[in-house]
Design an enzyme around this catalytic site. Structure first.
Site, PDB file in Angstrom:
ATOM      1  N   LYS A 123      35.066 117.693   0.967  1.00 39.98           N
ATOM      2  CA  LYS A 123      34.199 118.443   1.877  1.00 39.98           C
ATOM      3  C   LYS A 123      34.683 118.302   3.316  1.00 39.98           C
ATOM      4  O   LYS A 123      35.242 117.264   3.676  1.00 39.98           O
ATOM      5  CB  LYS A 123      32.766 117.866   1.831  1.00 39.98           C
ATOM      6  CG  LYS A 123      31.979 118.182   0.583  1.00 39.98           C
ATOM      7  CD  LYS A 123      30.593 117.535   0.659  1.00 39.98           C
ATOM      8  CE  LYS A 123      29.794 117.725  -0.610  1.00 39.98           C
ATOM      9  NZ  LYS A 123      29.399 119.125  -0.865  1.00 39.98           N
ATOM     10  N   ARG A 147      26.285 119.186 -11.540  1.00 39.57           N
ATOM     11  CA  ARG A 147      25.998 119.848 -12.812  1.00 39.57           C
ATOM     12  C   ARG A 147      26.737 119.181 -13.969  1.00 39.57           C
ATOM     13  O   ARG A 147      26.274 119.229 -15.116  1.00 39.57           O
ATOM     14  CB  ARG A 147      26.359 121.344 -12.710  1.00 39.57           C
ATOM     15  CG  ARG A 147      27.820 121.614 -12.446  1.00 39.57           C
ATOM     16  CD  ARG A 147      28.070 123.028 -11.960  1.00 39.57           C
ATOM     17  NE  ARG A 147      27.605 123.247 -10.585  1.00 39.57           N
ATOM     18  CZ  ARG A 147      27.692 124.400  -9.935  1.00 39.57           C
ATOM     19  NH1 ARG A 147      28.247 125.443 -10.538  1.00 39.57           N
ATOM     20  NH2 ARG A 147      27.247 124.514  -8.697  1.00 39.57           N
TER      21      ARG A 147
HETATM   22  N1  BES Z   1      25.622 117.937  -3.302  1.00 41.16           N
HETATM   23  C1  BES Z   1      26.115 119.247  -3.136  1.00 41.16           C
HETATM   24  C2  BES Z   1      25.018 120.277  -2.808  1.00 41.16           C
HETATM   25  C3  BES Z   1      24.311 120.119  -1.478  1.00 41.16           C
HETATM   26  C4  BES Z   1      24.681 120.897  -0.411  1.00 41.16           C
HETATM   27  C5  BES Z   1      23.258 119.250  -1.338  1.00 41.16           C
HETATM   28  C6  BES Z   1      24.005 120.784   0.787  1.00 41.16           C
HETATM   29  C7  BES Z   1      22.591 119.113  -0.145  1.00 41.16           C
HETATM   30  C8  BES Z   1      22.957 119.897   0.937  1.00 41.16           C
HETATM   31  C9  BES Z   1      26.814 119.719  -4.408  1.00 41.16           C
HETATM   32  O1  BES Z   1      27.416 118.731  -5.150  1.00 41.16           O
HETATM   33  C10 BES Z   1      27.900 120.636  -3.975  1.00 41.16           C
HETATM   34  O2  BES Z   1      28.810 120.170  -3.365  1.00 41.16           O
HETATM   35  N2  BES Z   1      27.793 121.915  -4.342  1.00 41.16           N
HETATM   36  C11 BES Z   1      28.740 122.882  -3.991  1.00 41.16           C
HETATM   37  C12 BES Z   1      29.028 123.710  -5.222  1.00 41.16           C
HETATM   38  C13 BES Z   1      30.162 124.668  -5.059  1.00 41.16           C
HETATM   39  C14 BES Z   1      31.465 123.910  -5.016  1.00 41.16           C
HETATM   40  C15 BES Z   1      30.118 125.631  -6.203  1.00 41.16           C
HETATM   41  C16 BES Z   1      28.148 123.754  -2.875  1.00 41.16           C
HETATM   42  O3  BES Z   1      26.936 123.995  -2.931  1.00 41.16           O
HETATM   43  O4  BES Z   1      28.866 124.120  -1.960  1.00 41.16           O
HETATM   44 MG    MG Z   2      29.418 118.338  -4.580  1.00 36.86          MG
END
Ligand code: BES
Ligand code: MG
Ligand code: ZN
Length: 465
Positions: free
Chosen positions: A248, A322
């Site tokens: 990230k 997931r």
């Molecule tokens: N933990 C994150 C989701 C999240 C985002 C939680 C903002 C709290 C605040 C999750 O694991 C994630 O990284 N999701 C990605 C999925 C994508 C790669 C399809 C996302 O939401 O960007």
């Molecule tokens: Mg994630």
């Protein structure tokens, strides 16, 4: 803060006597009627406060009048707001003892105690200078029983918020397992890595394999004689989500210690069950691990096999929640429970869709989803159903495995939902996405910055119904 009950508060020499005032009505206190209403035209809108000196005319040093809005619109959620605002004001005044002589026409103890405890909450463990707190409040015209229930809700929320506010260095998978094992009245089994391997949880294991922190699969159980229903609640327990090799950006990673907020919620709910002894069997399940980049991390392009034998091509290592939930869902379904509810900080897309004060929900059973939404509303949380049309699965199709873990960014919350559905079998299921609501970057409603305890009130009330 201590919360007591007594009907004799008029004679208490407290720092502040707190009374309520409905819009357009007079109060039970002559001083308030004379000064606040007649002289100053105080209207009593919900949450407004008015401070009066008493100059020894009553034992209390001051009177705080709290607006309650219109009487016919005043219900439990408004109690919580009124008491919350009052306690916040008392803190500003550096009051140590207060008595609430509320007359609202019903037993307001439960929601009053919740409001007071929300106001009292501060994560100041690591601060040299502690938050200003009221030491003791007493409620008149409230029952011991309802205040006790409110305190249990308040404690559960505090438990969850504390844990989700802790840095990832503290709240490791091992720590979550220890906490689960220490809960009163809960039987807990923690599965270590070799056992997780034996259970063939290939998706969960892959996510955790890049971290030096060992994964823990946690199964808590609350039982009673002749349960009327059997429920499993699953919390996403990513103790830190760096994104993994699909790392990230710094700004998105900053709050990712909160990626175990679902797990913290489940722990908070489990911690409170003993207090209520509901006639329900409740399983609390957490697949806890960290998502880290390293030489041992799982990689884009890897093919994982989940506990139910389905294979997953890793499209993005940041869609890790997931994967862990998939194995946890299969495990929960094998318990033969009536309902499975998972709660997770799952998708940024849910935050985009609903913002930070609405939680997303979807599921395979209309009635279950509707019941949870209604329960949320009754305790002052906002839930909104997102669709789970089968077409959302199209973008998850893989050429070389049964599915990919990500597809399109568009409709991301629903795509995550339809992915999870592949791991749910023969059970009523609801999926709750708290990505927007679990951790606040600025104060909102009755929550300061940081962990909000999203889901605790709703899931606990749902179980107790
Ligand atoms: N933990 C994150 C989701 C999240 C985002 C939680 C903002 C709290 C605040 C999750 O694991 C994630 O990284 N999701 C990605 C999925 C994508 C790669 C399809 C996302 O939401 O960007
Ligand atoms: Mg994630
Ligand atoms: Zn995550």
């Amino acid at each position: 803060m201590e919360i007591k009950v007594s009907n004799d508060v008029k004679n208490y020499a407290v720092d502040a006597l707190v009374i309520n005032m409905f819009e357009g009505e007079r109060t039970s206190q002559e001083l308030a009627n004379t000064y606040a209403i007649d002289r100053d035209d105080f209207k009593g809108k919900l949450g407004q406060t008015y401070l009066l000196q008493t100059y020894d005319r009553i034992p209390a040093k001051k009177i705080l009048v709290v607006g309650c809005g219109k009487r016919n619109e005043f219900c439990e959620n408004e109690v919580r707001t009124a008491v919350y605002k009052a306690v916040k004001k008392l803190q500003q005044m550096h009051v140590k003892t207060a008595a609430f002589d509320f007359e609202v026409g019903f037993d307001y103890g439960k929601f009053g105690a919740i409001g007071a405890m929300l106001a009292d909450y501060a994560f100041d463990k690591y601060k040299s200078e502690k938050a200003t707190r009221v030491d003791e409040i007493t409620f008149a015209n409230a029952s011991e029983e309802s205040v006790r229930a409110g305190k249990a809700f308040g404690n559960a929320m505090k438990f969850t918020r504390d844990l989700a506010n802790e840095p990832a260095a503290y709240a490791t998978p091992t720590k979550l397992a220890e906490i689960a094992q220490s809960l009163d009245g809960i039987e807990t089994r923690v599965f270590e890595k070799p056992e997780i391997e034996e259970m063939k949880m290939g998706a969960f294991l892959a996510v955790g394999q890049g971290s030096v922190q060992p994964p823990k699969f946690i199964h808590m159980k609350y039982t009673c004689e002749n349960p009327k229903k059997r429920i499993a609640i699953i919390g996403k327990g990513i103790c830190f989500d760096s994104g993994g090799l699909d790392i990230k950006p710094a700004s998105s990673m900053l709050t990712m210690k909160d990626d175990m907020s679902g797990a913290a919620c489940v722990l908070g709910v489990m911690s409170a069950l003993k207090e209520f002894n509901p006639q329900v069997e409740v399983h609390g399940i957490i697949a806890a691990c960290e998502n880290m980049p390293s030489g041992t991390s799982y990689k884009p392009g890897d093919i994982l096999t989940a506990k139910n034998g389905k294979t997953i091509e890793v499209d993005n290592t940041d869609a890790e929640g997931r994967l862990t939930l998939a194995d946890a869902l299969v495990y929960a379904c094998e318990l033969g429970v009536d309902e499975v509810i998972d709660i997770a900080t799952l998708t940024g897309a849910c935050v985009v869709a609903l913002g930070t004060f609405v939680t997303g929900i979807m599921g395979n059973d209309k009635e279950l989803v509707r019941n949870i939404i209604d329960t949320a509303e009754s305790v002052g949380e906002k839930y909104w159903e997102l669709p789970m049309f089968k077409e959302y699965f199209d973008c998850l199709k893989s050429d070389i495995a049964d599915m990919k873990n990500t597809g399109s960014r568009q409709g991301g919350a629903s795509i995550a939902g339809i992915f999870l559905k592949e791991y749910v079998k023969d059970v009523k299921w609801a999926h709750i996405d708290i990505a927007g609501t679990a951790f606040l970057e600025k104060p909102q409603g009755e929550c300061g910055k940081g962990a909000s305890g999203a889901g605790v009130r709703t899931l606990l009330s749902y179980i107790l119904k």
